[in-house]
Design an enzyme around this catalytic site. Structure first.
Site, short mmCIF file in Angstrom:
data_model
loop_
_atom_site.label_atom_id
_atom_site.label_comp_id
_atom_site.label_asym_id
_atom_site.label_seq_id
_atom_site.Cartn_x
_atom_site.Cartn_y
_atom_site.Cartn_z
N GLU A 61 -7.36 12.30 21.12
CA GLU A 61 -8.07 11.86 19.92
C GLU A 61 -9.48 12.42 19.92
OE1 GLU A 61 -8.06 7.47 19.08
OE2 GLU A 61 -10.16 7.81 18.57
N GLU A 97 -7.93 3.58 24.96
CA GLU A 97 -9.32 3.65 25.43
C GLU A 97 -9.72 2.38 26.14
OE1 GLU A 97 -12.01 4.40 22.22
OE2 GLU A 97 -11.37 6.48 22.01
C1 IDC Z 1 -11.48 2.97 14.33
C2 IDC Z 1 -11.17 3.18 12.84
C3 IDC Z 1 -11.90 2.13 12.06
C4 IDC Z 1 -11.52 0.74 12.57
C5 IDC Z 1 -11.79 0.65 14.07
C6 IDC Z 1 -11.35 -0.68 14.68
O1 IDC Z 1 -11.56 4.49 12.48
O2 IDC Z 1 -11.60 2.23 10.68
O3 IDC Z 1 -12.29 -0.23 11.91
O4 IDC Z 1 -11.08 1.70 14.74
O5 IDC Z 1 -11.67 -0.73 16.04
C7 IDC Z 1 -11.86 5.37 18.76
C8 IDC Z 1 -10.62 4.58 18.71
C9 IDC Z 1 -10.13 4.37 17.30
C10 IDC Z 1 -11.30 4.20 16.35
C11 IDC Z 1 -12.09 5.50 16.33
C12 IDC Z 1 -13.26 5.51 15.33
O6 IDC Z 1 -9.59 5.10 19.54
O7 IDC Z 1 -9.31 3.24 17.28
O8 IDC Z 1 -10.77 3.94 15.06
N1 IDC Z 1 -12.58 5.74 17.69
O9 IDC Z 1 -14.19 4.50 15.64
N2 IDC Z 1 -12.48 5.80 19.84
C13 IDC Z 1 -13.62 6.41 19.47
C14 IDC Z 1 -13.70 6.38 18.10
#
Ligand code: IDC
Length: 326
Positions: A245, A158
Site C-alpha cells: 500500500e 499495519e
Molecule cells: C484510511 C482511509 C480513510 C479512513 C481511514 C480509517 O483512507 O478514509 O477514514 O483509513 O482509519 C493507511 C491504512 C489505510 C488508511 C490510509 C490513509 O492502511 O487504512 O485508509 N493509510 O490514511 N496507512 C497509512 C495511510
C-alpha cells in the site's frame, strides 16, 4: 483429407505464433512467484515487479469487490495484482465473518479467472488482538486457494508502535504455520512496526520461511528519503520488501497529490524491483481515493469518473505493464 490436415496445421501454427506476451495474463506469464534473496521472482527465476491497485476497507466501500471491477482493473488499468483490504475491526470480519469472507472470495475467484495476482490483506491496526480470527480466516483461504499461484497472503496490514520481536514476529509465525499446513509455497507478507515502516527491525530478526516478504507502506506527502533509508538498510540485510500500500497524498489519505515525490518513490521501487499497490479504488471524498463519488461499481470508468491521483497512478500502471508485456 490431406488438405484438411494441412489447414489444421496452419491454424495451429497461426494460433501459437499470434500468442505473444501481449496476450498473456500476468499469471500466465509469471506463474508461481517465489522469493529469492531480496527479490520476488517468477517461474523462470527472473526478478519481477508486480504492480496494481488496492481496494478500500471492505466493510465501508465494498461495491468494488466484484468481477467486472477486477476485470476493468486488469484490462484498462493494467493491474497485475489487486489487493482486497478485508476489514477486521470497525464492523469487519471479526463481527461479520461470512459477509467479509464472501467479499474476499469474490475478488479471489475473479483474480483466478482473470489471471491476476490477488493480495488478501487482513486490514487491521490491531491484528494481534484478533489472532484466532486471523487463524480461521487464513486457514480457510489457504485450504481453498492454496493450490493456485494467484494468491498472496498479507497477514497484518499495519501494526501500531508494537515490538517486532515480542508481538509481531510471534503473531506472524502463528499465522504462517496455519497457512503452511495447506499452502507450502505462496508468498506471505508480514506487517512491520509503526504502520508498516520499520522494516529494519524485521531485518534484524527475520522469519524462518523461504517465501516471506515484509511490508513497507509510504504516503508520498508524508514520507521521504528518511524512510527510504530505513528500507535500504533492511534490503542490505537481505530482506524482501513488498509495498502492499502507498498513497500519492498525505498519510491521512488527504491533502494534495504529490506527483514529484511519488515519482521519487517510483524510481526507488524500480531500482529495487519492489512490487506495489496504490491506495485506493474508492469513490470517497478524499484525494487518495482514485474515483469520484458515485463512480460506477463495475469499472468502465470514464475520464471524468477518475480523480487526479487515480489518473496519475493509472498512467504509471499502464507504463509498467507495457514495458513487460510486449
Ligand atoms: C484510511 C482511509 C480513510 C479512513 C481511514 C480509517 O483512507 O478514509 O477514514 O483509513 O482509519 C493507511 C491504512 C489505510 C488508511 C490510509 C490513509 O492502511 O487504512 O485508509 N493509510 O490514511 N496507512 C497509512 C495511510
Amino acid at each position: 483429407m490431406k488438405h484438411l490436415l494441412y489447414t489444421l496445421a496452419l491454424t495451429v501454427i497461426f494460433i501459437i505464433s499470434s500468442c505473444t506476451d501481449k496476450d498473456q495474463t500476468p499469471v500466465e506469464k509469471f506463474g508461481q512467484l517465489k522469493i529469492e534473496g531480496t527479490n520476488i521472482t517468477d517461474q523462470k527465476s527472473k526478478a519481477v515487479q508486480i504492480t496494481g491497485m488496492s481496494l478500500f476497507w471492505s466493510q465501508w466501500i465494498g461495491q468494488y469487490y466484484n468481477y467486472d471491477c477486477i476485470k476493468w482493473l486488469r484490462d484498462d488499468w493494467k493491474c497485475m495484482v489487486v489487493r482486497a483490504a478485508i476489514a477486521v475491526d470497525h464492523g469487519g470480519y471479526a463481527e461479520n465473518p461470512e459477509r467479509e469472507m464472501s467479499r474476499a472470495k469474490k475478488v479471489i475467484d475473479a483474480a483466478i479467472d482473470l489471471g491476476v495476482y490477488v493480495i488478501v490483506d487482513f486490514h487491521s491496526h490491531h491484528a494481534e488482538d484478533y489472532q484466532d480470527e486471523a487463524k480461521t480466516f487464513f486457514s480457510e483461504l489457504a485450504s481453498e486457494y492454496g493450490d493456485y499461484p494467484n494468491i498472496i497472503y498479507e497477514i497484518y496490514n499495519e501494526p501500531l508502535n508494537v515490538s517486532w520481536n515480542d508481538v509481531l514476529k510471534p503473531y506472524s509465525e502463528t499465522i504462517i504455520a496455519e497457512i503452511r499446513k495447506h499452502d507450502p509455497n505462496n508468498i506471505i507478507v508480514c506487517g512491520t512496526p509503526r504502520w508498516s515502516q520499520q522494516v529494519d527491525e524485521a531485518a534484524l530478526n527475520p522469519i524462518d520461511d523461504d517465501n516471506v516478504a515484509y511490508t513497507l507502506h509510504f504516503y508520498a506527502g508524508t514520507h521521504d528519503e528518511e524512510l527510504m533509508q530505513v528500507a535500504n538498510n533492511a534490503i542490505k540485510k537481505g530482506l524482501c520488501i513488498f509495498v502492499t500500500e502507498y498513497g500519492t497524498t498525505n498519510a491521512n489519505g488527504g491533502g494534495p497529490v504529490f506527483k514529484e515525490e511519488t515519482k521519487k518513490w517510483y524510481n526507488w521501487m524500480d531500482k529495487h524491483q519492489i512490487s506495489h499497490c496504490n491506495w485506493s479504488i474508492a469513490d470517497k471524498n478524499e484525494s487518495s481515493a482514485a474515483l469520484v463519488e458515485g463512480a460506477s461499481a463495475n469499472g468502465s470508468w470514464k475520464e471524468d469518473e477518475i480523480k487526479t491521483s487515480g489518473k496519475f497512478v493509472r498512467e504509471e500502471l499502464r507504463k509498467k505493464h507495457s514495458a513487460i508485456f510486449k
